[in-house]
Design a protein around this motif. Sequence first.
Motif, PDB file in Angstrom:
ATOM      1  N   PRO A   1     -36.287 -33.159  40.089  1.00 55.28           N
ATOM      2  CA  PRO A   1     -34.875 -33.229  40.500  1.00 55.28           C
ATOM      3  C   PRO A   1     -34.392 -31.901  41.087  1.00 55.28           C
ATOM      4  N   ARG A   2     -34.937 -30.787  40.590  1.00 56.95           N
ATOM      5  CA  ARG A   2     -34.523 -29.486  41.141  1.00 56.95           C
ATOM      6  C   ARG A   2     -35.022 -29.310  42.576  1.00 56.95           C
ATOM      7  N   SER A   3     -36.257 -29.730  42.849  1.00 59.38           N
ATOM      8  CA  SER A   3     -36.779 -29.558  44.219  1.00 59.38           C
ATOM      9  C   SER A   3     -36.106 -30.529  45.191  1.00 59.38           C
ATOM     10  N   MET A   4     -35.577 -31.632  44.662  1.00 60.21           N
ATOM     11  CA  MET A   4     -34.850 -32.599  45.504  1.00 60.21           C
ATOM     12  C   MET A   4     -33.607 -31.954  46.138  1.00 60.21           C
ATOM     13  N   ARG A   5     -32.970 -31.039  45.398  1.00 58.61           N
ATOM     14  CA  ARG A   5     -31.639 -30.561  45.821  1.00 58.61           C
ATOM     15  C   ARG A   5     -31.629 -29.853  47.185  1.00 58.61           C
ATOM     16  N   PRO A   6     -32.459 -28.814  47.394  1.00 59.32           N
ATOM     17  CA  PRO A   6     -32.401 -28.159  48.710  1.00 59.32           C
ATOM     18  C   PRO A   6     -32.865 -29.064  49.850  1.00 59.32           C
ATOM     19  N   LEU A   7     -33.802 -29.964  49.536  1.00 57.74           N
ATOM     20  CA  LEU A   7     -34.255 -30.899  50.572  1.00 57.74           C
ATOM     21  C   LEU A   7     -33.099 -31.810  50.969  1.00 57.74           C
ATOM     22  N   TRP A   8     -32.396 -32.297  49.970  1.00 57.93           N
ATOM     23  CA  TRP A   8     -31.259 -33.187  50.232  1.00 57.93           C
ATOM     24  C   TRP A   8     -30.177 -32.435  51.008  1.00 57.93           C
ATOM     25  N   MET A   9     -29.867 -31.211  50.568  1.00 55.66           N
ATOM     26  CA  MET A   9     -28.849 -30.431  51.271  1.00 55.66           C
ATOM     27  C   MET A   9     -29.266 -30.185  52.724  1.00 55.66           C
ATOM     28  N   ALA A  10     -30.518 -29.810  52.936  1.00 56.49           N
ATOM     29  CA  ALA A  10     -30.990 -29.553  54.307  1.00 56.49           C
ATOM     30  C   ALA A  10     -30.861 -30.814  55.155  1.00 56.49           C
ATOM     31  N   GLU A  11     -31.137 -31.973  54.557  1.00 57.14           N
ATOM     32  CA  GLU A  11     -31.014 -33.232  55.298  1.00 57.14           C
ATOM     33  C   GLU A  11     -29.543 -33.548  55.597  1.00 57.14           C
ATOM     34  N   GLU A  12     -28.665 -33.285  54.637  1.00 58.22           N
ATOM     35  CA  GLU A  12     -27.231 -33.512  54.879  1.00 58.22           C
ATOM     36  C   GLU A  12     -26.744 -32.665  56.057  1.00 58.22           C
ATOM     37  N   LEU A  13     -27.296 -31.453  56.160  1.00 60.36           N
ATOM     38  CA  LEU A  13     -26.847 -30.517  57.194  1.00 60.36           C
ATOM     39  C   LEU A  13     -27.597 -30.692  58.510  1.00 60.36           C
ATOM     40  N   GLY A  14     -28.593 -31.569  58.506  1.00 63.04           N
ATOM     41  CA  GLY A  14     -29.374 -31.800  59.728  1.00 63.04           C
ATOM     42  C   GLY A  14     -30.227 -30.601  60.121  1.00 63.04           C
ATOM     43  N   LEU A  15     -30.741 -29.865  59.148  1.00 62.66           N
ATOM     44  CA  LEU A  15     -31.514 -28.653  59.447  1.00 62.66           C
ATOM     45  C   LEU A  15     -32.975 -28.986  59.740  1.00 62.66           C
ATOM     46  N   ARG A  16     -33.601 -28.094  60.489  1.00 64.22           N
ATOM     47  CA  ARG A  16     -35.045 -28.203  60.718  1.00 64.22           C
ATOM     48  C   ARG A  16     -35.726 -27.192  59.810  1.00 64.22           C
ATOM     49  N   TYR A  17     -36.723 -27.631  59.099  1.00 66.29           N
ATOM     50  CA  TYR A  17     -37.404 -26.751  58.152  1.00 66.29           C
ATOM     51  C   TYR A  17     -38.837 -27.224  57.968  1.00 66.29           C
ATOM     52  N   GLN A  18     -39.620 -26.266  57.490  1.00 67.26           N
ATOM     53  CA  GLN A  18     -40.991 -26.590  57.117  1.00 67.26           C
ATOM     54  C   GLN A  18     -40.982 -26.860  55.611  1.00 67.26           C
ATOM     55  N   HIS A  19     -41.749 -27.848  55.174  1.00 68.00           N
ATOM     56  CA  HIS A  19     -41.760 -28.146  53.734  1.00 68.00           C
ATOM     57  C   HIS A  19     -43.128 -27.822  53.153  1.00 68.00           C
ATOM     58  N   ARG A  20     -43.122 -27.054  52.053  1.00 67.22           N
ATOM     59  CA  ARG A  20     -44.376 -26.765  51.335  1.00 67.22           C
ATOM     60  C   ARG A  20     -44.264 -27.453  49.976  1.00 67.22           C
ATOM     61  N   PRO A  21     -44.864 -28.641  49.841  1.00 70.77           N
ATOM     62  CA  PRO A  21     -44.620 -29.471  48.646  1.00 70.77           C
ATOM     63  C   PRO A  21     -45.432 -29.064  47.417  1.00 70.77           C
TER      64      PRO A  21
END
Length: 213
Positions: free
Chosen positions: A12-32
């Motif tokens: 649930p903690r790792s979900m948060r920045p991913l969700w925020m980045a998606e809400e903001l329409g940001l482009r990012y690289q993800h290291r899972p």
Amino acid sequence: MVTMTIWGAGTPRSMRPLWMAEELGLRYQHRPIRPRSGETQSDVYRTLNPKQKIPFLEDGQVALSESLAICRYLRDTYPAPGLFTPTDIRTRAREDELCCHIYGEIDQTGLYVMRRHGDLAAIYGASKAAVTASQSYVEGQLAILAAVLGTEDFLMVTQFGLPDLLLVSCLDWADACNVPLPQNLRSYRERIALRPAYRHAFRINYPESQGDT
Ligand SMILES: N[C@@H](CCC(=O)N[C@@H](CS)C(=O)NCC(=O)O)C(=O)O
């Protein structure tokens, strides 16, 4: 060129920045990388984040741990009209109050203590008493937030915002631990989980649950 990297998946903690980045329409690289997989213990990651925890954000010269700090940084650095952003001190203080309550009491004092002494007992020690007491603590704190929300759609009333993102991530977590949720929080969570950004982030964060949401 993509200069932002978000580290972490599966919690649930790792979900948060991913969700925020998606809400903001940001482009990012993800290291899972996952906790307790050995990936947070690598020399490279230790240099980046001595806490050796996820999530973690790199954005140019900025390097941040703590899911709440990361989300707030993203929201304030890359504002988007679809997300509530306080513009005066009093509103910011009210938002802080809600975020601190959810992050400090429900996440860290409640759900994470249940996890430490339940699922993670092999590392932190088993304690049925700690799990039981923490669950009733979480239930009490959720009842307070249920009363705060009342019949509104969002905690800050007018628009979806950071406290909602934090709370829904905790409601997902609580539900997975079979903590009963107050009825209004249950429907609030179901409604917010329909947001495209949530659904997209969920698929990224929990790739094994493809199609669940
Ligand atoms: N307060 C921190 C908590 C971070 C945290 O504890 N992350 C856990 C996973 S949810 C972790 O990385 N644990 C690593 C490990 O124990 O190996 C946040 O919300 O970012």
